[in-house]
Design a protein around this motif. Structure first.
Motif, mmCIF file in Angstrom:
data_model
loop_
_atom_site.group_PDB
_atom_site.id
_atom_site.type_symbol
_atom_site.label_atom_id
_atom_site.label_comp_id
_atom_site.label_asym_id
_atom_site.label_seq_id
_atom_site.Cartn_x
_atom_site.Cartn_y
_atom_site.Cartn_z
ATOM 1 N N VAL A 133 0.831 -1.206 0.000
ATOM 2 C CA VAL A 133 0.000 0.000 0.000
ATOM 3 C C VAL A 133 0.865 1.256 0.000
ATOM 4 O O VAL A 133 0.558 2.240 -0.686
ATOM 5 N N SER A 171 0.571 3.999 -2.889
ATOM 6 C CA SER A 171 -0.045 5.269 -2.498
ATOM 7 C C SER A 171 0.471 6.447 -3.319
ATOM 8 O O SER A 171 -0.196 7.481 -3.403
ATOM 9 N N THR A 222 -11.110 5.082 -2.997
ATOM 10 C CA THR A 222 -11.496 4.672 -1.656
ATOM 11 C C THR A 222 -12.323 3.388 -1.659
ATOM 12 O O THR A 222 -12.280 2.617 -0.698
ATOM 13 N N PRO A 257 -10.825 -1.142 -1.559
ATOM 14 C CA PRO A 257 -10.818 -2.252 -0.603
ATOM 15 C C PRO A 257 -12.115 -3.048 -0.601
ATOM 16 O O PRO A 257 -12.093 -4.282 -0.519
ATOM 17 N N THR A 282 -12.158 -5.184 -3.675
ATOM 18 C CA THR A 282 -11.262 -6.318 -3.498
ATOM 19 C C THR A 282 -11.914 -7.399 -2.644
ATOM 20 O O THR A 282 -11.798 -8.597 -2.932
ATOM 21 N N TYR A 321 -6.484 -7.744 -8.080
ATOM 22 C CA TYR A 321 -5.932 -7.967 -6.745
ATOM 23 C C TYR A 321 -6.392 -9.311 -6.181
ATOM 24 O O TYR A 321 -5.586 -10.085 -5.647
ATOM 25 N N TRP A 329 2.766 -6.886 -2.142
ATOM 26 C CA TRP A 329 1.297 -6.858 -2.073
ATOM 27 C C TRP A 329 0.697 -8.246 -2.279
ATOM 28 O O TRP A 329 -0.123 -8.706 -1.474
ATOM 29 N N GLY A 386 -6.562 -6.767 2.131
ATOM 30 C CA GLY A 386 -7.018 -5.765 1.170
ATOM 31 C C GLY A 386 -7.573 -4.516 1.820
ATOM 32 O O GLY A 386 -7.537 -3.428 1.232
ATOM 33 N N GLN A 435 -5.855 -1.001 2.338
ATOM 34 C CA GLN A 435 -5.961 0.043 1.322
ATOM 35 C C GLN A 435 -6.813 1.215 1.786
ATOM 36 O O GLN A 435 -6.802 2.272 1.148
ATOM 37 N N GLN A 440 -4.845 4.150 2.016
ATOM 38 C CA GLN A 440 -4.179 4.644 0.812
ATOM 39 C C GLN A 440 -4.663 6.019 0.368
ATOM 40 O O GLN A 440 -3.831 6.849 -0.030
ATOM 41 N N THR A 479 -2.263 9.090 -0.237
ATOM 42 C CA THR A 479 -2.200 9.702 -1.560
ATOM 43 C C THR A 479 -2.307 11.215 -1.471
ATOM 44 O O THR A 479 -1.604 11.951 -2.175
#
Length: 347
Positions: A28, A32, A114, A117, A120, A179, A244, A257, A260, A263, A267
C-alpha cells in the motif's frame, strides 16, 4: 499433546496474518504514490504511453528476475488465471487512471479509489471463496465512510460525475478483480512470480500499444515526468506487487485488502508534497480514524483462516492422531518446510 497441536496451528495462523499485514502495508505504501506520479507523468507524456510503456519496462524487469531466479513456468491451470490478473493490474488500472488524471487531480482520484478495498473484498468472495465475518464488513464500511467524509469535507469532491469519474470507477473494478485473483494465485506461484508472469503474458499487447503511442506522440518530457514514469514502472508496476501479492496470499485477500483504506489519505499527503496541495489538520484526524478501522478489521478473523474450519470431509482434526497409526507430528510441516513455503509465497 492435543493442546500443543492446537497451539501450533494457532501460532502458525497468527504468524501468517502478521507477515501478511506487514507485506500488505509495504504494498500500500508503494501504491499510495501511484496517482500523484501518474498525474505528473501525464502532464508531459501521452496517457497511453504512460499506461502501457510502464508495463513494458516492468515486463523487462520481470524477465530479468525470472531468468535470474530460474523460476519454473506456471501450470496450465495457472496460465488460464493469469490473464485475469493482467487485465486488472497490468492493463485496466494503469490505462483508466492515466486517462482520468489527464483532466482530474490525484486528490479527486483518491475519492474514487477509496472503494477499492470493498471491491477487493467482493472479488475475494467471488473468486477466492473467502467468507469474512459480519464485524469485518461493519469495520470496512466504517473506514470507507470516514475516508469519504474527510475527502468530501476537505473539498476534494467537486461537481457531478464526469468521464474521468467513469474511468476511475472502471479502474477500481478491474483493479479489485486483479488484486483478488492475483492474491489467490500467489498462494501457488508466490507474489513475485505472479506479477512477473502476468507482465510477460501482457507484453505482446503492451509493447504494440506503446510503439503506436510513441509514434503518434513522440515522448518528450522534463525530468520530473520521466522520474514519475520511472517510479510507476519500477515500484507501482513491479516491486510493489512483490509485497502486495505475498501479503494477500499470507494474510487473506479480504482482510489484507482493507489496509488500502489508508491509501487515499497517504495519496493526499504525497499529492501535497509532489503537487503542492494543502494538507489540513483534518487529514491527521481522518488518518487516525482509518487506522482504528484497519486495526478493528484485522482483529476479526475470517472463518476460512480459523483452525479446524473447512476441513475436507473425513479429514482428521489437526489436534487428533493421523489415520493409519501415523504420528501426530506428521500432520504439521517441519520448521524447514514452513520456511520453504514462506519463501515460495514471496518469490
Amino acid at each position: 499433546m492435543r493442546d500443543k497441536s492446537s497451539a501450533t496451528v494457532a501460532t502458525t495462523v497468527t504468524a501468517d496474518r502478521v507477515i501478511g499485514l506487514t507485506l500488505g502495508a509495504l504494498g500500500v505504501l508503494a501504491f499510495s504514490m501511484s496517482l500523484p506520479a501518474t498525474r505528473v507523468a501525464v502532464q508531459e507524456l501521452d496517457p497511453w504511453f504512460v499506461a502501457f510503456g510502464r508495463a513494458v519496462g516492468a515486463a523487462l524487469l520481470a524477465w530479468a528476475y525470472l531468468r535470474f531466479t530460474g523460476a519454473p513456468r506456471p501450470t496450465r491451470s495457472q496460465w488460464r488465471r493469469l490473464p485475469i490478473v493482467a487485465l486488472g493490474v497490468v492493463v485496466g488500472f494503469p490505462l483508466f487512471t492515466s486517462l482520468a488524471l489527464t483532466t482530474q487531480t490525484s486528490a479527486h482520484g483518491a475519492v474514487v479509489i477509496t472503494v477499492l478495498p470493498a471491491m477487493t473484498a467482493v472479488f475475494a468472495v467471488l473468486r477466492a471463496g473467502e467468507r469474512p465475518p459480519l464485524l469485518f464488513g461493519v469495520a470496512s464500511v466504517g473506514g470507507l465512510v470516514a475516508v469519504l467524509a474527510f475527502l468530501i469535507t476537505s473539498g476534494a469532491v467537486r461537481g457531478a460525475l464526469s468521464a474521468a469519474d467513469l474511468f476511475l470507477l472502471a479502474a477500481v473494478v478491474l483493479c479489485g478483480l486483479g488484486y483478488a485473483e492475483g492474491g489467490a494465485l500467489a498462494r501457488e506461484l508466490g507474489g513475485a512470480r505472479t506479477i512477473c508472469w502476468a507482465l510477460l503474458l501482457s507484453l505482446p499487447v503492451t509493447l504494440l500499444i506503446t510503439l503506436v503511442a510513441a509514434s503518434a506522440h513522440p515522448p518528450r518530457a522534463d525530468a520530473a515526468a520521466w522520474s514519475a514514469f520511472g517510479y510507476l514502472t519500477a515500484i507501482s508496476m513491479f516491486l510493489g506487487f512483490f509485497a502486495w501479492y505475498a501479503g494477500l496470499a499470507r494474510g487473506g485477500i479480504a482482510q489484507v485488502g482493507q489496509i488500502q483504506l489508508a491509501q487515499p489519505v497517504l495519496t493526499l499527503l504525497w499529492s501535497a508534497l509532489l503537487l503542492g496541495e494543502t494538507v489540513t489538520p483534518a487529514s491527521i484526524g481522518a488518518a487516525l480514524v482509518v487506522l482504528a478501522c484497519v486495526v478493528l478489521i484485522q482483529r476479526t478473523r475470517s472463518a476460512r483462516n480459523r483452525p479446524g474450519r473447512h476441513r475436507p470431509r473425513g479429514a482428521p482434526h489437526p489436534s487428533s492422531p493421523m489415520r493409519g497409526g501415523r504420528s501426530r507430528r506428521k500432520a504439521f510441516p517441519r520448521a524447514a518446510d514452513h520456511t520453504h513455503q514462506s519463501l515460495n509465497l514471496w518469490t
